[in-house]
Design a protein around this motif. Structure first.
Motif, short mmCIF file in Angstrom:
data_model
loop_
_atom_site.label_atom_id
_atom_site.label_comp_id
_atom_site.label_asym_id
_atom_site.label_seq_id
_atom_site.Cartn_x
_atom_site.Cartn_y
_atom_site.Cartn_z
N UNK A 7 46.27 18.03 55.81
CA UNK A 7 45.81 19.28 56.42
C UNK A 7 45.56 20.35 55.35
N UNK A 8 46.43 20.41 54.34
CA UNK A 8 46.26 21.41 53.30
C UNK A 8 45.01 21.13 52.46
N UNK A 9 44.78 19.86 52.15
CA UNK A 9 43.56 19.51 51.41
C UNK A 9 42.32 19.87 52.23
N UNK A 10 42.38 19.57 53.53
CA UNK A 10 41.24 19.88 54.39
C UNK A 10 41.04 21.39 54.51
N UNK A 11 42.13 22.14 54.56
CA UNK A 11 42.04 23.60 54.63
C UNK A 11 41.31 24.15 53.42
N UNK A 12 41.63 23.62 52.25
CA UNK A 12 40.96 24.11 51.03
C UNK A 12 39.48 23.76 51.05
N UNK A 13 39.13 22.61 51.57
CA UNK A 13 37.73 22.23 51.68
C UNK A 13 36.99 23.19 52.62
N UNK A 14 37.62 23.50 53.73
CA UNK A 14 36.99 24.41 54.69
C UNK A 14 36.79 25.79 54.08
N UNK A 295 72.43 42.13 55.19
CA UNK A 295 71.85 41.81 56.50
C UNK A 295 70.58 41.02 56.26
N UNK A 296 70.65 39.69 56.26
CA UNK A 296 69.50 38.86 55.88
C UNK A 296 68.25 39.15 56.71
N UNK A 297 67.12 39.07 56.03
CA UNK A 297 65.84 39.36 56.66
C UNK A 297 65.44 38.20 57.57
N UNK A 298 65.09 38.46 58.83
CA UNK A 298 64.53 37.39 59.67
C UNK A 298 63.24 36.86 59.05
N UNK A 299 63.07 35.56 59.04
CA UNK A 299 61.97 34.95 58.30
C UNK A 299 60.82 34.59 59.24
N UNK A 300 59.68 35.24 59.05
CA UNK A 300 58.43 34.82 59.68
C UNK A 300 57.80 33.73 58.82
N UNK A 301 56.93 32.94 59.42
CA UNK A 301 56.27 31.84 58.71
C UNK A 301 54.78 31.84 59.05
N UNK A 302 54.06 30.94 58.40
CA UNK A 302 52.65 30.76 58.77
C UNK A 302 52.53 30.37 60.24
N UNK A 303 53.50 29.62 60.75
CA UNK A 303 53.48 29.23 62.17
C UNK A 303 53.61 30.45 63.08
N UNK A 304 54.39 31.45 62.64
CA UNK A 304 54.53 32.68 63.42
C UNK A 304 53.17 33.36 63.59
N UNK A 305 52.43 33.47 62.49
CA UNK A 305 51.09 34.07 62.56
C UNK A 305 50.17 33.21 63.40
N UNK A 340 48.27 36.47 48.35
CA UNK A 340 46.90 36.16 48.75
C UNK A 340 46.50 34.71 48.46
N UNK A 341 47.36 33.96 47.79
CA UNK A 341 47.09 32.53 47.60
C UNK A 341 47.47 31.71 48.82
N UNK A 342 48.06 32.35 49.84
CA UNK A 342 48.65 31.59 50.93
C UNK A 342 47.75 31.24 52.10
N UNK A 343 46.52 31.75 52.15
CA UNK A 343 45.68 31.51 53.31
C UNK A 343 45.50 30.02 53.64
N UNK A 344 45.37 29.12 52.66
CA UNK A 344 45.24 27.70 53.02
C UNK A 344 46.41 27.18 53.86
N UNK A 345 47.60 27.74 53.68
CA UNK A 345 48.75 27.30 54.49
C UNK A 345 48.57 27.67 55.96
N UNK A 346 47.98 28.83 56.21
CA UNK A 346 47.71 29.22 57.60
C UNK A 346 46.63 28.33 58.20
N UNK A 347 45.57 28.08 57.45
CA UNK A 347 44.50 27.22 57.97
C UNK A 347 45.02 25.81 58.21
N UNK A 348 45.89 25.32 57.32
CA UNK A 348 46.48 23.99 57.53
C UNK A 348 47.32 23.96 58.80
#
Length: 398
Positions: A7-14, A295-305, A340-348
């Motif tokens: 999925x990550x390879x395909x995201x970069x292609x897209x 007080x640890x920060x609640x962690x959002x992820x690419x899945x959250x977005x 800003x390098x992270x967009x492929x993770x969201x597309x994947x």
């Protein structure tokens, strides 16, 4: 190869074919705050990991093809001070483009965006964040347009005289008469009306007034995370008729409910230490880090977005969504979307959820380009029949 790797390879292609148009990046403000606009001191041609969310190499790695650089100034700035600071922000963007012509191309139109993509450069547009930047002057609004500003967010975190913010107490009840005139003049000059940060009443009044598609440059879905900065479903439902685009943001305190609650406490802690709650200077970040240790920060992820994008696609439709990360304008970012390098993770992540190549091309590139082109078309039509407005706040709201 695992499914995730595929999925990550395909995201970069897209993204190579249909790069990201990101609706909002606060790099100019970060350069002001951290380096006093000294572009040698914080050179985006170098690796700025640890100092900034943004540099040229990471924009490339993220598949970014167009960026709306925010020429934001704090809403605590008022009058001519706000106008001057906005001009300084615009100048910063122009300096960045001039320093890096092989990587960045100034873009004013949809055709410019397409030309930049064809050349392999990053189309660089500007968006003003908050109507305080025009100091209640339609002539100043037009001047910002002449300088290349292609959207204006009607408010930031505080109300202004003619529009209510999402994070302030009700003032004029949405848009005043002068506020509606601002929207009409923005339509006439081809400047997109950005409804991030504004109250739901302001969103509705703007949609009732505008003759062009609107933009939400960095806002997510209120039904998924109940924060006033997010868009209610009844507003998302109006986007197909308007033609506009809502660009989901990555800011954890807007996308993850647990982060909303944590941020309220962290903001109180910042103010108690004498810092503005949006301060991202080194000293302010030390205060944030110390608070997070207890007080640890609640962690959002690419899945959250992706949850927000799934919902926004369901309610508004695939033709009316986009991406607005808000990098360098937030202290914290989601896991997998650290910079800003992270967009492929969201597309994947979206590929893993079954989003089609056609849908993803609309999300990343086509919808944003279409909306800017539509605003240009409306501007040409209106300019043929309507001259500049010289209305004043006192005349319309006095």
């Amino acid at each position: 190869m695992t499914d995730a790797s595929a999925h990550l390879d395909r995201a970069r292609e897209l993204l190579a074919a249909h790069p990201v148009v990101d609706g909002h990046n606060d790099l100019p403000w970060a350069l002001r705050e951290k380096a006093g606009y000294d572009l040698d001191r914080l050179d985006v041609a170098a690796d700025q990991t640890g100092s900034l969310h943004t540099d040229l190499a990471r924009l490339r790695a993220g598949g970014v093809g167009a960026q709306f650089w925010s020429v934001y100034v704090r809403s605590s700035m008022a009058g001519d001070d706000a106008v001057s600071a906005t001009l300084e922000q615009i100048d910063c963007v122009r300096q960045l483009i001039d320093r890096h012509p092989a990587e960045l191309r100034r873009a004013l139109t949809a055709d410019d965006m397409e030309a930049a993509r064809a050349e392999g450069r990053i189309a660089s547009l500007m968006g003003a964040e908050g109507g305080h930047s025009i100091h209640n002057s339609l002539a100043t609004l037009r001047a910002l347009g002449t300088l290349g500003v292609r959207y204006m967010t009607l408010t930031h975190n505080d109300n202004i005289a003619w529009a209510d913010s999402a994070t302030d107490e009700p003032g004029v009840g949405g848009l005043s008469a002068f506020g509606r005139e601002v929207v009409r003049e923005m339509n006439r000059i081809g400047m997109l009306v950005d409804l991030s940060h504004v109250a739901a009443t302001t969103m509705r009044d703007a949609l009732d007034t505008t003759e062009a598609p609107v933009l939400f440059s960095h806002s997510s879905a209120r039904a998924v995370c109940d924060h006033p900065r997010n868009i209610p479903d009844e507003v998302l439902e109006r986007l197909p008729a308007n033609g506009g685009v809502a660009m989901a943001t990555f800011v954890p305190k807007f996308v993850l409910q647990a982060a909303v609650d944590w941020t309220a406490a962290a903001d109180d802690n910042m103010r108690a230490h004498g810092f503005h709650h949006l301060d991202t200077t080194e000293e302010a970040m030390k205060v944030h880090a110390a608070f997070a240790e207890t007080r640890p920060i609640p962690v959002a992820t690419a899945a959250t977005v992706a949850d927000h994008l799934d919902h926004m696609r369901e309610v508004a439709g695939i033709d009316h969504i986009g991406i607005g990360g808000d990098y360098d304008g937030t202290a914290f970012t989601p896991e997998g979307l650290e910079d800003v390098a992270g967009y492929p993770n969201l597309i994947a992540e979206l590929l893993a959820r079954g989003w089609s190549d056609t849908d993803l091309a609309k999300l990343t590139w086509q919808n944003a380009v279409r909306v800017l082109r539509a605003a240009e078309d409306v501007s040409r039509e209106l300019a043929a029949t309507r001259g500049p407005s010289n209305a004043t706040l006192a005349q319309l709201d006095g």
